[in-house]
Design a protein around this motif. Structure first.
Motif, PDB file in Angstrom:
ATOM      1  N   HIS A 125      43.387  14.164  36.231  1.00  0.00           N
ATOM      2  CA  HIS A 125      43.748  14.579  37.598  1.00  0.00           C
ATOM      3  C   HIS A 125      45.013  13.853  38.048  1.00  0.00           C
ATOM      4  O   HIS A 125      45.042  13.158  39.067  1.00  0.00           O
ATOM      5  CB  HIS A 125      42.569  14.369  38.547  1.00  0.00           C
ATOM      6  N   CYS A 126      46.065  14.059  37.248  1.00  0.00           N
ATOM      7  CA  CYS A 126      47.315  13.315  37.395  1.00  0.00           C
ATOM      8  C   CYS A 126      47.938  13.482  38.776  1.00  0.00           C
ATOM      9  O   CYS A 126      47.867  14.540  39.381  1.00  0.00           O
ATOM     10  CB  CYS A 126      48.323  13.785  36.350  1.00  0.00           C
ATOM     11  N   GLU A 127      48.573  12.411  39.202  1.00  0.00           N
ATOM     12  CA  GLU A 127      49.330  12.425  40.454  1.00  0.00           C
ATOM     13  C   GLU A 127      50.512  13.393  40.332  1.00  0.00           C
ATOM     14  O   GLU A 127      50.788  14.150  41.247  1.00  0.00           O
ATOM     15  CB  GLU A 127      49.809  10.992  40.706  1.00  0.00           C
ATOM     16  N   ASN A 128      51.203  13.341  39.183  1.00  0.00           N
ATOM     17  CA  ASN A 128      52.299  14.285  38.912  1.00  0.00           C
ATOM     18  C   ASN A 128      51.847  15.200  37.786  1.00  0.00           C
ATOM     19  O   ASN A 128      52.266  15.045  36.653  1.00  0.00           O
ATOM     20  CB  ASN A 128      53.566  13.539  38.478  1.00  0.00           C
ATOM     21  N   SER A 129      50.977  16.129  38.087  1.00  0.00           N
ATOM     22  CA  SER A 129      50.356  16.887  36.996  1.00  0.00           C
ATOM     23  C   SER A 129      51.294  17.975  36.480  1.00  0.00           C
ATOM     24  O   SER A 129      51.705  18.851  37.240  1.00  0.00           O
ATOM     25  CB  SER A 129      49.040  17.503  37.467  1.00  0.00           C
ATOM     26  N   PRO A 130      51.628  17.921  35.168  1.00  0.00           N
ATOM     27  CA  PRO A 130      52.508  18.936  34.594  1.00  0.00           C
ATOM     28  C   PRO A 130      51.893  20.335  34.658  1.00  0.00           C
ATOM     29  O   PRO A 130      52.600  21.314  34.861  1.00  0.00           O
ATOM     30  CB  PRO A 130      52.676  18.492  33.143  1.00  0.00           C
ATOM     31  N   THR A 143      43.919  19.453  45.186  1.00  0.00           N
ATOM     32  CA  THR A 143      43.311  19.470  46.514  1.00  0.00           C
ATOM     33  C   THR A 143      43.756  18.228  47.298  1.00  0.00           C
ATOM     34  O   THR A 143      44.313  17.295  46.727  1.00  0.00           O
ATOM     35  CB  THR A 143      41.781  19.445  46.422  1.00  0.00           C
ATOM     36  N   VAL A 144      43.487  18.225  48.601  1.00  0.00           N
ATOM     37  CA  VAL A 144      43.904  17.080  49.419  1.00  0.00           C
ATOM     38  C   VAL A 144      43.179  15.812  48.993  1.00  0.00           C
ATOM     39  O   VAL A 144      43.684  14.711  49.210  1.00  0.00           O
ATOM     40  CB  VAL A 144      43.655  17.334  50.926  1.00  0.00           C
ATOM     41  N   ASP A 145      42.000  15.929  48.347  1.00  0.00           N
ATOM     42  CA  ASP A 145      41.312  14.730  47.871  1.00  0.00           C
ATOM     43  C   ASP A 145      41.637  14.403  46.415  1.00  0.00           C
ATOM     44  O   ASP A 145      40.933  13.632  45.775  1.00  0.00           O
ATOM     45  CB  ASP A 145      39.793  14.791  48.118  1.00  0.00           C
ATOM     46  N   GLY A 146      42.725  14.991  45.899  1.00  0.00           N
ATOM     47  CA  GLY A 146      43.286  14.516  44.638  1.00  0.00           C
ATOM     48  C   GLY A 146      42.726  15.140  43.374  1.00  0.00           C
ATOM     49  O   GLY A 146      42.937  14.605  42.299  1.00  0.00           O
ATOM     50  N   VAL A 147      42.003  16.246  43.475  1.00  0.00           N
ATOM     51  CA  VAL A 147      41.413  16.867  42.286  1.00  0.00           C
ATOM     52  C   VAL A 147      42.262  18.073  41.880  1.00  0.00           C
ATOM     53  O   VAL A 147      42.598  18.903  42.723  1.00  0.00           O
ATOM     54  CB  VAL A 147      39.960  17.309  42.559  1.00  0.00           C
ATOM     55  N   VAL A 148      42.606  18.161  40.598  1.00  0.00           N
ATOM     56  CA  VAL A 148      43.390  19.294  40.099  1.00  0.00           C
ATOM     57  C   VAL A 148      42.424  20.418  39.713  1.00  0.00           C
ATOM     58  O   VAL A 148      41.529  20.220  38.888  1.00  0.00           O
ATOM     59  CB  VAL A 148      44.258  18.877  38.894  1.00  0.00           C
ATOM     60  N   LEU A 149      42.598  21.570  40.321  1.00  0.00           N
ATOM     61  CA  LEU A 149      41.678  22.685  40.122  1.00  0.00           C
ATOM     62  C   LEU A 149      42.426  23.942  39.684  1.00  0.00           C
ATOM     63  O   LEU A 149      43.641  24.023  39.809  1.00  0.00           O
ATOM     64  CB  LEU A 149      40.929  22.989  41.428  1.00  0.00           C
ATOM     65  N   VAL A 150      41.649  24.921  39.182  1.00  0.00           N
ATOM     66  CA  VAL A 150      42.202  26.226  38.819  1.00  0.00           C
ATOM     67  C   VAL A 150      41.542  27.296  39.690  1.00  0.00           C
ATOM     68  O   VAL A 150      40.315  27.328  39.808  1.00  0.00           O
ATOM     69  CB  VAL A 150      41.951  26.547  37.329  1.00  0.00           C
ATOM     70  N   ASP A 151      42.359  28.135  40.289  1.00  0.00           N
ATOM     71  CA  ASP A 151      41.864  29.270  41.063  1.00  0.00           C
ATOM     72  C   ASP A 151      41.622  30.417  40.090  1.00  0.00           C
ATOM     73  O   ASP A 151      42.553  31.050  39.611  1.00  0.00           O
ATOM     74  CB  ASP A 151      42.919  29.647  42.112  1.00  0.00           C
ATOM     75  N   LYS A 181      39.309  23.981  33.191  1.00  0.00           N
ATOM     76  CA  LYS A 181      39.451  22.540  33.030  1.00  0.00           C
ATOM     77  C   LYS A 181      38.418  21.810  33.872  1.00  0.00           C
ATOM     78  O   LYS A 181      37.719  22.432  34.676  1.00  0.00           O
ATOM     79  CB  LYS A 181      40.841  22.105  33.473  1.00  0.00           C
ATOM     80  N   CYS A 182      38.382  20.483  33.670  1.00  0.00           N
ATOM     81  CA  CYS A 182      37.495  19.622  34.452  1.00  0.00           C
ATOM     82  C   CYS A 182      37.816  19.738  35.935  1.00  0.00           C
ATOM     83  O   CYS A 182      38.978  19.702  36.332  1.00  0.00           O
ATOM     84  CB  CYS A 182      37.697  18.178  33.993  1.00  0.00           C
ATOM     85  N   THR A 183      36.776  19.893  36.758  1.00  0.00           N
ATOM     86  CA  THR A 183      36.954  19.929  38.210  1.00  0.00           C
ATOM     87  C   THR A 183      36.450  18.638  38.840  1.00  0.00           C
ATOM     88  O   THR A 183      36.333  18.562  40.054  1.00  0.00           O
ATOM     89  CB  THR A 183      36.189  21.096  38.831  1.00  0.00           C
ATOM     90  N   LEU A 184      36.159  17.634  38.011  1.00  0.00           N
ATOM     91  CA  LEU A 184      35.421  16.434  38.456  1.00  0.00           C
ATOM     92  C   LEU A 184      34.104  16.857  39.093  1.00  0.00           C
ATOM     93  O   LEU A 184      33.591  16.168  39.969  1.00  0.00           O
ATOM     94  CB  LEU A 184      36.246  15.611  39.460  1.00  0.00           C
ATOM     95  N   CYS A 185      33.563  18.012  38.664  1.00  0.00           N
ATOM     96  CA  CYS A 185      32.383  18.612  39.282  1.00  0.00           C
ATOM     97  C   CYS A 185      32.578  18.690  40.802  1.00  0.00           C
ATOM     98  O   CYS A 185      31.788  18.129  41.570  1.00  0.00           O
ATOM     99  CB  CYS A 185      31.110  17.850  38.927  1.00  0.00           C
ATOM    100  N   TYR A 186      33.649  19.377  41.195  1.00  0.00           N
ATOM    101  CA  TYR A 186      34.009  19.436  42.617  1.00  0.00           C
ATOM    102  C   TYR A 186      32.854  19.924  43.487  1.00  0.00           C
ATOM    103  O   TYR A 186      32.699  19.508  44.625  1.00  0.00           O
ATOM    104  CB  TYR A 186      35.223  20.344  42.793  1.00  0.00           C
ATOM    105  N   HIS A 187      32.008  20.818  42.926  1.00  0.00           N
ATOM    106  CA  HIS A 187      30.867  21.328  43.685  1.00  0.00           C
ATOM    107  C   HIS A 187      29.793  20.263  43.848  1.00  0.00           C
ATOM    108  O   HIS A 187      28.923  20.387  44.699  1.00  0.00           O
ATOM    109  CB  HIS A 187      30.289  22.567  43.003  1.00  0.00           C
ATOM    110  N   ARG A 188      29.823  19.209  43.043  1.00  0.00           N
ATOM    111  CA  ARG A 188      28.853  18.113  43.175  1.00  0.00           C
ATOM    112  C   ARG A 188      29.413  17.004  44.057  1.00  0.00           C
ATOM    113  O   ARG A 188      28.733  16.523  44.965  1.00  0.00           O
ATOM    114  CB  ARG A 188      28.524  17.523  41.789  1.00  0.00           C
ATOM    115  N   ILE A 189      30.661  16.587  43.772  1.00  0.00           N
ATOM    116  CA  ILE A 189      31.191  15.417  44.487  1.00  0.00           C
ATOM    117  C   ILE A 189      31.382  15.714  45.971  1.00  0.00           C
ATOM    118  O   ILE A 189      31.290  14.810  46.795  1.00  0.00           O
ATOM    119  CB  ILE A 189      32.510  14.904  43.856  1.00  0.00           C
TER     120      ILE A 189
END
Lengths: 250, 150
Positions: A125-130, A143-151, A181-189
């Motif tokens: 979940h890179c700060e400067n994600s390529p 997202t505003v809480d720092g998680v890189v997601l795919v729509d 990709k990994c969502t950090l389990c956004y639906h859980r966190i």
């Protein structure tokens, strides 16, 4: 316009541009030090792995696939575990049979092994994600809480992001035909639960937490341990950090 | 005069194309796109709404008090219930709908070995045995109760 007038106007213009050129980076630097990226939002999620605690059981890989409906076939992983084997000859080999999902057999020729260990891998979940930068349609985002997601509804399946990730953390979903990709389990966190991989790690090798909270266990871990990221020279600034990483780990 | 009419034709064509572009853009770009950043803000809510499979440790203890208490003081205290018993959100919502998985006696040696089989790659301090030498054929739980292993 005489010469004097021209020179005065030109000097003023140069001064104005020079002022701007210095002011903008100075302001950005000041903002960075006063308010580092990981302190900006509450919460701001981060992740840490303690390499010395990983036993290579593969519970995390199984939990991730179960929680997120990741296809069961090999090659589709949001997280996986790699095993490094360093021989006394200097040879380094890495294996990850089925991503570590079924555990690991004992390594062959044990007498020639100098060192062997497991390294869990997942999206940083890179700060400067390529991956986010190359997406042509805005389907990869942070997202505003720092998680890189795919729509998934907006992804056109061009696979550019899969190429762009230097960590190999994305795959092409064979059924949905989108990048995944990994969502950090956004639906859980977002419900106050732990990501499935952290929840199921029996040894506490995986750690998840809030970087914006100075009292969180993750912040304490980052402040007290010697931590590293993978491929720091890429400048991606992953929020995934490792403790006890060997120099051979890529 | 004739020249100005030429220009007016081009200008009219431009206006039509620009209005057409704006209408097409309005129809094609999703409503929530750009509300937070260069992405569809609704996607965040869609991902948040994905179904849970693992209930999490805190869901187990209220009903399974004895096991939770035994485990809390044991060497397995760091292991969450669902690590061994499987994903149980459905069981937490409706306890009778799904029975938690439990390794059978015959499969137990392979199950425990996943973590505890001797393997050079594991951290040396982690408790490991060679299952071929260590009391072969006996179910692990006969000596080592999984909720309070010794």
């Amino acid at each position: 316009m005489n010469r004097r007038h021209f020179l005065r106007t030109a000097a003023l213009a140069v001064a104005a541009f020079a002022g701007r050129a210095v002011a903008a980076p100075l302001a950005a630097a000041e903002k960075f030090f006063k308010e580092p990226p990981w302190r900006r939002k509450k919460p701001y999620w981060g992740y840490a792995v303690d390499v010395a605690k990983c036993i290579g059981c593969g519970r995390c890989v199984d939990a991730c696939k179960t929680e997120n409906d990741v296809p069961r076939e090999p090659f589709y992983f949001r997280t996986w575990v790699e095993r490094y084997v360093l021989r006394r000859t200097g040879e380094v080999s890495v294996d990850s049979p089925n991503g570590g999902l079924d555990g690991y057999p004992a390594p062959r020729e044990p007498e020639s092994i100098a060192q062997s260990f497991f390294v869990p891998k997942l999206c940083g979940h890179c700060e400067n994600s390529p991956c986010e930068q190359v997406c042509p349609v805005g389907a990869s985002f942070k997202t505003v809480d720092g998680v890189v997601l795919v729509d998934r509804k907006y992804c056109i399946g061009c696979r550019y992001c899969i190429q762009a990730c230097p960590y190999g953390c994305r795959y092409f979903h064979p059924e949905l035909q989108v990048a995944d990709k990994c969502t950090l389990c956004y639906h859980r966190i977002t419900k106050g639960l732990q990501p499935a991989c952290v929840e199921n790690c029996p040894t506490g090798a995986r750690m998840f937490g809030d970087l914006s909270d100075p009292e969180s266990a993750l912040t304490k871990f980052r402040e007290t341990e010697r931590i590293q990221t993978l491929k720091p020279h890429m400048g991606t600034e992953p929020k995934l950090v490792y403790k006890g990483l060997h120099k051979e780990v890529r | 005069m004739k020249d100005i009419r030429h220009l007016l034709h081009v200008a009219a064509a431009f206006v039509v194309v620009i209005i057409g572009f704006l209408i097409a853009r309005h129809l094609v770009v999703p409503k929530s796109f750009g509300r937070i950043g260069h992405y569809r803000a609704d996607a965040v809510d869609e991902i948040k709404a994905l179904p849970l499979r693992y209930a999490g440790e805190q869901a187990c203890a209220p009903c399974h008090r004895a096991q939770a208490k035994a485990k809390a003081s044991s060497r397995h205290k760091g292991i969450r219930c669902e690590s061994c018993h499987g994903a149980l959100q459905a069981h937490a919502e409706a306890p009778s709908s799904l029975k938690p998985a439990k390794p059978k006696e015959g499969e137990m040696r392979a199950f425990c070995a996943r973590c505890h089989e001797k393997n050079l790659s594991r951290p040396a301090k982690f408790p490991q045995v060679d299952p071929r030498e260590h009391n072969p054929g006996v179910a692990c739980s006969q000596c080592h109760p999984p909720h309070q292993p010794k």
